[in-house]
Design an enzyme around this catalytic site. Structure first.
Site, short mmCIF file in Angstrom:
data_model
loop_
_atom_site.label_atom_id
_atom_site.label_comp_id
_atom_site.label_asym_id
_atom_site.label_seq_id
_atom_site.Cartn_x
_atom_site.Cartn_y
_atom_site.Cartn_z
CE1 TYR A 1 55.75 93.24 -2.18
CE2 TYR A 1 53.99 92.97 -3.78
CZ TYR A 1 54.76 92.47 -2.74
OH TYR A 1 54.50 91.21 -2.25
NE ARG B 1 49.05 96.17 1.89
CZ ARG B 1 48.56 95.02 1.45
NH1 ARG B 1 48.19 94.08 2.31
NH2 ARG B 1 48.41 94.79 0.15
NE ARG C 1 76.27 96.30 -2.94
CZ ARG C 1 76.68 95.97 -1.73
NH1 ARG C 1 77.68 96.62 -1.15
NH2 ARG C 1 76.11 94.98 -1.06
CG HIS D 1 74.95 97.73 3.77
ND1 HIS D 1 76.00 97.44 2.92
CD2 HIS D 1 74.36 96.56 4.05
CE1 HIS D 1 76.02 96.14 2.70
NE2 HIS D 1 75.03 95.59 3.37
CE LYS E 1 51.59 93.70 -1.26
NZ LYS E 1 51.63 92.27 -1.12
CD GLU F 1 51.89 86.85 6.18
OE1 GLU F 1 50.95 87.43 5.63
OE2 GLU F 1 53.00 87.40 6.38
C1 LIG Z 1 52.96 87.68 2.71
C2 LIG Z 1 51.58 88.06 2.26
N1 LIG Z 1 50.56 87.95 3.13
C3 LIG Z 1 49.30 88.27 2.77
C4 LIG Z 1 49.01 88.70 1.48
C5 LIG Z 1 47.60 89.06 1.11
O1 LIG Z 1 47.45 90.45 1.10
P1 LIG Z 1 46.35 91.18 0.20
O2 LIG Z 1 45.03 90.60 0.61
O3 LIG Z 1 46.48 92.60 0.56
O4 LIG Z 1 46.66 90.86 -1.22
C6 LIG Z 1 50.04 88.84 0.55
C7 LIG Z 1 49.77 89.32 -0.80
O5 LIG Z 1 50.57 89.27 -1.67
C8 LIG Z 1 51.36 88.52 0.95
O6 LIG Z 1 52.38 88.65 0.10
#
Ligand SMILES: Cc1ncc(COP(=O)(O)O)c(C=O)c1O
Length: 296
Positions: free
Chosen positions: A42, A61, A110, A112, A154, A187
């Site tokens: 996403y 991204r 379903r 894997h 993501k 992070e």
């Molecule tokens: C795990 C994670 N790190 C960093 C970010 C920040 O990313 P962005 O600046 O692209 O929103 C997000 C945003 O949801 C995130 O889920």
């Protein structure tokens, strides 16, 4: 539901597999691999007034995330741009909005091992971005990074992140969990981290242990374009707890000053002077793309 400026509820229009339809009538199969496995990726793209912030970078991204899970991009960049433009047009009202894009591997028996014959499910929605008040900053906890090894992708399977934010809230009403692998800060559960010592700003370098945040990259660019600068360097627990200022960044939060960490004040316990400088530059840029890096 979207609240329009008059305060009346308007039906949200979402995009699903080529159609723009009311949210209530948008349904997907129970066999969708997004539902069964969390098998999807996403994006969340912020829109300030008419400025879609770092649109190209978000789409790039998304492409990287799709490649990371061996899924072909279902749309060319121009098609994604068209979907986002149409969605924004169909959901007027709020000044600042976010566009959520999601692609899952689609519905099938379903198993894997994913079948290559599946049609991906493409979903998009638009939501108002709530106003943030950072007068007192936000609080965070530290937590071991309990996630997997591909945090640069993501993905929609966000259960660890959900649990981490839940723990932060339960612990002392905190907004964010700042994550460490061993002694190394990666992070936040849904944000990137910046630490400030004096006027020295640093953020962890990008690798598989963190999401390449679009806001993170923008802030690095803007700080470098201004006199402040920003290092990309390993950040340890000691760096974190000795910081004069701590910031977390995301498309939804912008640059948020963390003023309490694990129940103790960060620096003076108030949003710091360097944050005020950085935030002013970011606020100017986000609306019109002025003040540093090139707009898109
Ligand atoms: C795990 C994670 N790190 C960093 C970010 C920040 O990313 P962005 O600046 O692209 O929103 C997000 C945003 O949801 C995130 O889920």
């Amino acid at each position: 539901m979207l609240k329009s400026e008059q305060g009346t509820a308007a039906l949200a229009i979402v995009y699903l597999n080529g159609r723009y339809i009311p949210e209530a009538s948008a349904t997907v199969s129970v066999l969708d691999r997004g539902f069964i496995f969390g098998d999807g990726v996403y994006e969340v793209i912020p829109v300030f007034g008419s400025h879609i912030l770092r649109f190209s970078e978000h789409l790039a991204r998304l492409g990287n995330s799709l490649a990371g899970i061996y899924l072909d991009n279902p749309h060319a960049e121009a098609e994604w741009r068209d979907i986002v433009a149409t969605l924004l047009e169909r959901n007027p009202g709020a000044e600042n909005r976010s566009v959520y894009l999601q692609v899952t591997r689609g519905a099938g028996e379903r198993g894997h091992v994913p079948s290559k014959a599946l049609l991906p499910t493409v979903f998009a929605m638009c939501n108002p971005i709530p106003e943030r008040d950072y007068t007192r900053g936000v609080s965070a906890i530290t937590h071991e990074d309990i996630r997997w090894q591909y945090c640069n992708i993501k993905v929609t399977s966000l259960l660890p992140n959900v649990l981490l934010r839940h723990r932060a809230k339960e612990r002392d009403g905190s907004t964010e969990a700042i994550l460490l692998r061993g002694d190394r800060v990666t992070e936040g559960a849904a944000s990137n981290v910046f630490v400030v010592h004096g006027r020295r700003v640093a953020t962890p370098p990008k690798d598989h242990s963190l999401l390449p945040g679009i806001t993170r990259d923008l802030v690095v660019d803007l700080l470098r374009g201004a006199k402040l600068g920003c290092e990309e360097a390993k950040i340890t627990r000691a760096d974190l707890v000795s910081a004069d200022e701590l910031w977390i960044t995301s498309s939804m939060m912008g640059i948020a000053p963390v003023t309490r960490l694990d129940g103790r004040p960060v620096g003076q316990g108030q949003p710091g002077a360097v944050w005020r400088e950085a935030d002013a530059i970011y606020q100017a840029f986000k609306v019109k793309g002025v003040g540093g890096a090139a707009p898109n």
